[in-house]
Scaffold this motif. Structure first.
Motif, PDB file in Angstrom:
ATOM      1  N   ASN A 172       0.612  -1.165   0.025  1.00  0.00           N
ATOM      2  CA  ASN A 172      -0.094   0.061  -0.065  1.00  0.00           C
ATOM      3  C   ASN A 172       0.955   1.263  -0.008  1.00  0.00           C
ATOM      4  N   SER A 173       1.851   1.280   0.874  1.00  0.00           N
ATOM      5  CA  SER A 173       2.817   2.465   0.789  1.00  0.00           C
ATOM      6  C   SER A 173       3.539   2.760  -0.347  1.00  0.00           C
TER       7      SER A 173
ATOM      8  N   SER B  53       6.095   5.406   6.106  1.00  0.00           N
ATOM      9  CA  SER B  53       5.623   5.493   7.527  1.00  0.00           C
ATOM     10  C   SER B  53       4.135   6.065   7.586  1.00  0.00           C
ATOM     11  N   PHE B  54       3.968   6.900   6.827  1.00  0.00           N
ATOM     12  CA  PHE B  54       2.510   7.423   6.702  1.00  0.00           C
ATOM     13  C   PHE B  54       1.375   6.311   6.568  1.00  0.00           C
ATOM     14  N   PHE B  55       1.850   5.252   5.694  1.00  0.00           N
ATOM     15  CA  PHE B  55       0.876   4.168   5.196  1.00  0.00           C
ATOM     16  C   PHE B  55       0.822   3.152   6.657  1.00  0.00           C
TER      17      PHE B  55
ATOM     18  N   THR C 139      -7.901   7.653  -1.132  1.00  0.00           N
ATOM     19  CA  THR C 139      -8.308   8.886  -0.566  1.00  0.00           C
ATOM     20  C   THR C 139      -7.152   9.210   0.273  1.00  0.00           C
ATOM     21  N   TYR C 140      -6.728   8.468   1.244  1.00  0.00           N
ATOM     22  CA  TYR C 140      -5.523   8.366   2.035  1.00  0.00           C
ATOM     23  C   TYR C 140      -4.474   8.900   1.425  1.00  0.00           C
ATOM     24  N   SER C 141      -4.105   8.293   0.152  1.00  0.00           N
ATOM     25  CA  SER C 141      -3.038   8.617  -0.481  1.00  0.00           C
ATOM     26  C   SER C 141      -2.839  10.207  -0.983  1.00  0.00           C
TER      27      SER C 141
END
Length: 440
Positions: A141-142, A385-387, A372-374
């Motif tokens: 995902n990251s 780290s964000f993912f 959307t988060y991306s």
């Protein structure tokens, strides 16, 4: 790093990233949802027992697997940020993606030896199968903001989920044929074994092989990742420091912080439904016979997987027309109605209808939530780290959601009341999403 920037947005790179969903989604369907739960229950039925001696005492089969699952998610919630920080720090998150892919796949193969006599080994394989799937999924995902531009992310995220649904259904259909007609595949009752159970064991091997083989295309084309500059000390704890850094950055990005809060709440309900849907159908629906129950539940699982392909695609197109946040609000509203509908389910046909509707919004909400988060992420190369923060929030939600679901069902004596309880989380999700900047 140069290679990653040069390839960003290319069709080959996007397809390679999405194809990992094809490779690993067979685990979530065959192991988590379909074959393994049937196999696990069959072991106890064939042995004529409901409890097993373990850890110096006796425990019933349902609580045992539930506790192992919860423990695995606690472990995943701890390991994911640790791995993500180290991966970004070293600039080679692909090596971690490979490690957890192989860990999960080999653990699936190890389930072939799952038995009541080898209960400890079997539970360890089950445990690390979960860990391998979820941690590798988080790392993959990251990569999304690294390999796709914002305008590409909705479509490629939906394509990934769609590929996962298609691939997992193909293997599940093959495995079901093997379980239902083991003699056709040369599987017999030799050595005192039950042919159907032996066929299920072979299906675990097929999942591991499928996962390893098809992931090679992804590994061949994904970049290593970005190397973060800095002092090389406390590298093991660096992942938790990165989480802390992400938390501070959330305070500076109100839209991202509000979206993540909304995601945590509604994802808690979504993931809980994914985990308990089969158990709800088994207990609350008026099936005619045991055979009809098994067949009906399998058909429902297949319906959800197939319809989810349509749901992910339609949702991606809707997000382009109306925006991600508005589309997510509508999907959450549909989930509220589904939770109310689930309270009144009685017949197998009711359950099939619910499965079809769940499939539409299940595929849509998962794919759109990820993209959307991306889109809300700040300009950074620290995507892992964000993912990991995103995935830790999801895992904590699973732990809380399943626990609360069980408490409500236990206190009220009915799983139906728990479905209404989950509907409240979707209502809260609608409210929290309405406070997010709707430009995305």
């Amino acid at each position: 790093m140069v290679q990653a920037l040069a390839l960003k947005g290319s069709k080959k790179l996007l397809n390679a990233w999405a194809f990992y969903d094809w490779a690993n989604s067979v685990y979530s369907l065959v192991i988590s949802s379909a074959i393994f739960p049937i196999f696990y229950g069959a072991l106890f039925r064939v042995a004529g027992i409901e409890k097993v001696a373990i850890f110096g005492g006796e425990i019933a089969r349902a609580p045992l697997i539930s506790y192992v699952t919860s423990l695995a998610f606690v472990f995943i919630a701890i390991v994911t940020p640790l791995v993500s920080g180290v991966a970004d720090y070293l600039g080679n998150k692909k090596v971690f993606l490979k490690f957890f892919c192989y860990l999960g796949a080999l653990s699936c193969i190890g389930l072939y030896w799952f038995s009541l006599e080898n209960i400890y080994f079997g539970l360890v394989c089950y445990f690390f199968g979960l860990v391998g799937f979820w941690v590798s999924f988080a790392i993959n995902n990251s990569y999304l903001p690294d390999i796709a531009y914002p305008e590409q992310q909705d479509r490629i995220s939906a394509k990934g989920f769609s590929l996962g649904y298609i691939g997992s259904v193909i293997l599940l259909v093959f495995n079901l044929a093997m379980v239902m007609k083991p003699e056709v595949f040369g599987i017999t009752n030799d050595e005192g074994g039950v042919a159907e159970i032996k066929a299920m064991k072979y299906s675990f091997i097929s999942v591991g092989i499928w996962w390893i083989v098809f992931s090679q295309y992804t590994f061949a084309h994904l970049p290593k990742g970005y190397k973060r500059e800095g002092v090389r000390d406390h590298i093991i704890l660096n992942g938790f420091r990165e989480l802390k850094s992400v938390w501070h950055q959330l305070g500076e990005n109100r839209s991202l912080k509000r979206y993540l809060g909304a995601f945590f709440v509604y994802s808690m309900a979504v993931q809980t439904i994914m985990l308990i849907a089969t158990y709800f159908g088994e207990e609350e629906i008026a099936w005619g016979t045991d055979s009809e129950r098994t067949t009906g539940l399998i058909i429902s699982i297949l319906v959800i997987q197939l319809v989810a392909i349509i749901g992910a695609t339609v949702t991606a197109r809707a997000s382009q027309a109306f925006g991600n946040v508005k589309t997510l609000i509508v999907i959450n509203a549909i989930w509220v109605l589904l939770c109310i509908y689930a309270y009144f389910l009685q017949t197998p046909m009711d359950f099939y209808t619910a499965a079809g509707l769940v499939g539409i919004v299940m595929g849509g909400i998962q794919a759109l939530s990820r993209s959307t988060y991306s889109k809300f992420l700040p300009e950074t190369t620290d995507t892992t780290s964000f993912f990991s923060f995103y995935d830790v929030a999801e895992k904590i939600g699973i732990i809380i959601g399943t626990f609360l679901y069980g408490i409500v069902a236990q206190l009220t004596g009915s799983m139906r009341n728990s479905t209404i309880f989950l509907g409240v989380f979707f209502l809260m999700g609608i409210f929290l999403l309405s406070r997010v900047n709707k430009k995305n």
